[in-house]
Scaffold this motif. Structure first.
Motif, PDB file in Angstrom:
ATOM      1  N   PRO A  58       1.060  -1.216  -0.051  1.00 41.59           N
ATOM      2  CA  PRO A  58       0.180   0.018   0.187  1.00 41.59           C
ATOM      3  C   PRO A  58       1.024   1.308  -0.005  1.00 41.59           C
ATOM      4  O   PRO A  58       2.026   1.138   0.466  1.00 41.59           O
ATOM      5  CB  PRO A  58      -0.689  -0.137   0.920  1.00 41.59           C
ATOM      6  N   PRO A  59       0.522   2.307  -0.606  1.00 41.26           N
ATOM      7  CA  PRO A  59       1.287   3.485  -0.651  1.00 41.26           C
ATOM      8  C   PRO A  59       1.480   4.156   0.798  1.00 41.26           C
ATOM      9  O   PRO A  59       0.572   4.121   1.519  1.00 41.26           O
ATOM     10  CB  PRO A  59       0.469   4.473  -1.619  1.00 41.26           C
ATOM     11  N   ARG A  60       2.654   4.465   1.086  1.00 44.68           N
ATOM     12  CA  ARG A  60       3.060   4.946   2.388  1.00 44.68           C
ATOM     13  C   ARG A  60       2.898   6.608   2.169  1.00 44.68           C
ATOM     14  O   ARG A  60       3.328   6.963   1.281  1.00 44.68           O
ATOM     15  CB  ARG A  60       4.437   4.503   2.762  1.00 44.68           C
ATOM     16  N   ARG A  61       2.345   6.881   3.241  1.00 49.38           N
ATOM     17  CA  ARG A  61       2.199   8.351   3.352  1.00 49.38           C
ATOM     18  C   ARG A  61       3.240   8.966   3.966  1.00 49.38           C
ATOM     19  O   ARG A  61       4.093   8.347   4.947  1.00 49.38           O
ATOM     20  CB  ARG A  61       0.720   8.715   4.402  1.00 49.38           C
ATOM     21  N   ARG A  62       3.858  10.206   3.292  1.00 49.02           N
ATOM     22  CA  ARG A  62       5.111  10.911   3.675  1.00 49.02           C
ATOM     23  C   ARG A  62       4.859  11.429   5.002  1.00 49.02           C
ATOM     24  O   ARG A  62       3.929  12.283   5.332  1.00 49.02           O
ATOM     25  CB  ARG A  62       5.641  11.689   2.675  1.00 49.02           C
ATOM     26  N   THR A  63       5.830  11.387   6.077  1.00 52.69           N
ATOM     27  CA  THR A  63       5.463  11.964   7.333  1.00 52.69           C
ATOM     28  C   THR A  63       6.115  13.460   7.120  1.00 52.69           C
ATOM     29  O   THR A  63       7.122  13.696   6.619  1.00 52.69           O
ATOM     30  CB  THR A  63       6.420  11.409   8.420  1.00 52.69           C
ATOM     31  N   ILE A  68       6.515  15.301  12.610  1.00 51.97           N
ATOM     32  CA  ILE A  68       7.759  14.568  13.498  1.00 51.97           C
ATOM     33  C   ILE A  68       7.937  15.395  14.709  1.00 51.97           C
ATOM     34  O   ILE A  68       8.214  15.018  15.732  1.00 51.97           O
ATOM     35  CB  ILE A  68       8.932  14.619  12.533  1.00 51.97           C
ATOM     36  N   ILE A  69       7.646  16.907  14.611  1.00 51.51           N
ATOM     37  CA  ILE A  69       7.851  17.616  15.748  1.00 51.51           C
ATOM     38  C   ILE A  69       6.955  17.596  16.753  1.00 51.51           C
ATOM     39  O   ILE A  69       7.332  17.331  17.848  1.00 51.51           O
ATOM     40  CB  ILE A  69       8.116  19.088  15.387  1.00 51.51           C
ATOM     41  N   ALA A  70       5.851  17.085  16.140  1.00 51.57           N
ATOM     42  CA  ALA A  70       4.895  16.714  17.413  1.00 51.57           C
ATOM     43  C   ALA A  70       4.952  15.380  18.166  1.00 51.57           C
ATOM     44  O   ALA A  70       4.625  15.260  19.260  1.00 51.57           O
ATOM     45  CB  ALA A  70       3.326  16.730  16.586  1.00 51.57           C
ATOM     46  N   ARG A  71       5.399  14.394  17.210  1.00 50.26           N
ATOM     47  CA  ARG A  71       5.806  13.074  18.008  1.00 50.26           C
ATOM     48  C   ARG A  71       6.897  13.403  18.889  1.00 50.26           C
ATOM     49  O   ARG A  71       6.891  12.638  20.168  1.00 50.26           O
ATOM     50  CB  ARG A  71       6.233  12.241  16.871  1.00 50.26           C
ATOM     51  N   ARG A  72       7.834  14.204  18.608  1.00 53.05           N
ATOM     52  CA  ARG A  72       9.066  14.532  19.506  1.00 53.05           C
ATOM     53  C   ARG A  72       8.497  15.174  20.640  1.00 53.05           C
ATOM     54  O   ARG A  72       9.067  14.839  21.819  1.00 53.05           O
ATOM     55  CB  ARG A  72      10.236  15.230  18.745  1.00 53.05           C
ATOM     56  N   ARG A  73       7.806  16.009  20.798  1.00 53.50           N
ATOM     57  CA  ARG A  73       7.000  16.747  21.846  1.00 53.50           C
ATOM     58  C   ARG A  73       6.391  15.700  22.605  1.00 53.50           C
ATOM     59  O   ARG A  73       6.289  15.717  23.991  1.00 53.50           O
ATOM     60  CB  ARG A  73       6.143  18.021  21.424  1.00 53.50           C
ATOM     61  N   LEU A 113      19.294  11.961  21.660  1.00 49.83           N
ATOM     62  CA  LEU A 113      18.728  11.676  20.440  1.00 49.83           C
ATOM     63  C   LEU A 113      17.999  12.996  19.613  1.00 49.83           C
ATOM     64  O   LEU A 113      18.449  13.104  18.440  1.00 49.83           O
ATOM     65  CB  LEU A 113      18.006  10.582  20.143  1.00 49.83           C
ATOM     66  N   LEU A 114      17.559  13.615  20.411  1.00 46.21           N
ATOM     67  CA  LEU A 114      16.928  15.025  19.802  1.00 46.21           C
ATOM     68  C   LEU A 114      18.028  16.174  19.571  1.00 46.21           C
ATOM     69  O   LEU A 114      17.979  16.539  18.419  1.00 46.21           O
ATOM     70  CB  LEU A 114      16.074  15.479  20.854  1.00 46.21           C
ATOM     71  N   GLY A 119      20.674  18.462  14.989  1.00 45.89           N
ATOM     72  CA  GLY A 119      21.894  18.796  14.180  1.00 45.89           C
ATOM     73  C   GLY A 119      21.727  18.155  12.591  1.00 45.89           C
ATOM     74  O   GLY A 119      22.116  18.708  11.766  1.00 45.89           O
ATOM     75  N   MET A 120      21.137  17.046  12.438  1.00 48.04           N
ATOM     76  CA  MET A 120      20.749  16.490  10.986  1.00 48.04           C
ATOM     77  C   MET A 120      19.867  17.354  10.568  1.00 48.04           C
ATOM     78  O   MET A 120      19.898  17.819   9.071  1.00 48.04           O
ATOM     79  CB  MET A 120      20.349  15.053  11.219  1.00 48.04           C
ATOM     80  N   ASP A 121      18.923  17.907  11.138  1.00 46.66           N
ATOM     81  CA  ASP A 121      17.672  18.651  10.524  1.00 46.66           C
ATOM     82  C   ASP A 121      18.458  20.104   9.953  1.00 46.66           C
ATOM     83  O   ASP A 121      18.217  20.518   8.838  1.00 46.66           O
ATOM     84  CB  ASP A 121      16.636  19.144  11.577  1.00 46.66           C
ATOM     85  N   THR A 122      19.374  20.810  10.796  1.00 52.89           N
ATOM     86  CA  THR A 122      20.094  21.855  10.447  1.00 52.89           C
ATOM     87  C   THR A 122      20.920  21.671   9.283  1.00 52.89           C
ATOM     88  O   THR A 122      20.792  22.470   8.227  1.00 52.89           O
ATOM     89  CB  THR A 122      20.839  22.227  11.602  1.00 52.89           C
ATOM     90  N   ALA A 123      21.545  20.581   9.090  1.00 49.96           N
ATOM     91  CA  ALA A 123      22.411  20.101   7.942  1.00 49.96           C
ATOM     92  C   ALA A 123      21.900  20.298   6.844  1.00 49.96           C
ATOM     93  O   ALA A 123      21.925  20.588   5.638  1.00 49.96           O
ATOM     94  CB  ALA A 123      23.420  18.993   8.355  1.00 49.96           C
TER      95      ALA A 123
END
Length: 179
Positions: A58-63, A68-73, A113-114, A119-123
């Motif tokens: 089945p087609p996967r929905r892009r997150t 992602i930010i809501a999940r982290r919060r 991990l956050l 850092g990865m998001d900034t890069a």
């Protein structure tokens, strides 16, 4: 009494970890996937064993970024609440002091991990901005090249001098080579 608190802490950790997983799994795509598998099961039993199975994913929905930010919060607030609950249980004298250690370790690991994720998001954002700037520069260079090609003067036409005698093989006074 301390074993009851320990069981309560275990249930709280499982609730914080598993309930969001179950909720994510029971989305519309998950339910339709289960229904899809149920309808195919009898048909698979009737098919011969040599026939290759073609199972469509089945087609996967892009997150999205907001998801992602809501999940982290949610994870951060749930782990913080768990640490505060453990501290409250220890200060009330219902459990030993070491009950605070597991939620604290989980929260510290999550925060580390956050930090890596930020850092990865900034890069990634920096690389995307550089790619956009490079694309803009290339497009601007192409526009400049097109403008200069349109504004240049037409090529100068040079007339070539014509030789005075033109060789004609059908002329009457043909000579052999060396004569």
């Amino acid at each position: 009494m301390s074993s009851a608190v320990l069981y309560l802490a275990i249930v709280a950790v499982w609730a914080i970890v598993l309930v969001p997983m179950w909720l994510r799994r029971d989305t519309e795509a998950g339910i339709s996937r289960l229904l899809h598998k149920r309808t195919e099961e009898p048909a698979e039993a009737e098919e011969p064993a040599e026939e290759p199975e073609t199972q469509e994913e089945p087609p996967r929905r892009r997150t999205g970024r907001a998801t992602i930010i809501a999940r982290r919060r949610r994870r951060t607030s749930g782990l913080t609440l768990l640490v505060l609950t453990a501290v409250a249980v220890v200060t009330s004298g219902l459990a030993p002091w070491w009950i605070i250690l597991p939620p604290t370790v989980l929260l510290a690991g999550h925060l580390s991990l956050l930090r890596v994720a930020v850092g990865m998001d900034t890069a990634r954002r920096r690389a995307e901005a550089e790619a956009r700037a490079l694309a803009r520069a290339k497009a601007q260079e192409a526009r400049r090249a097109a403008q200069t090609a349109q504004t240049t003067e037409p090529a100068e036409i040079i007339e070539l001098p014509t030789p005075e005698e033109v060789f004609d093989q059908y002329a009457d006074d043909r000579r052999a080579v060396g004569e």
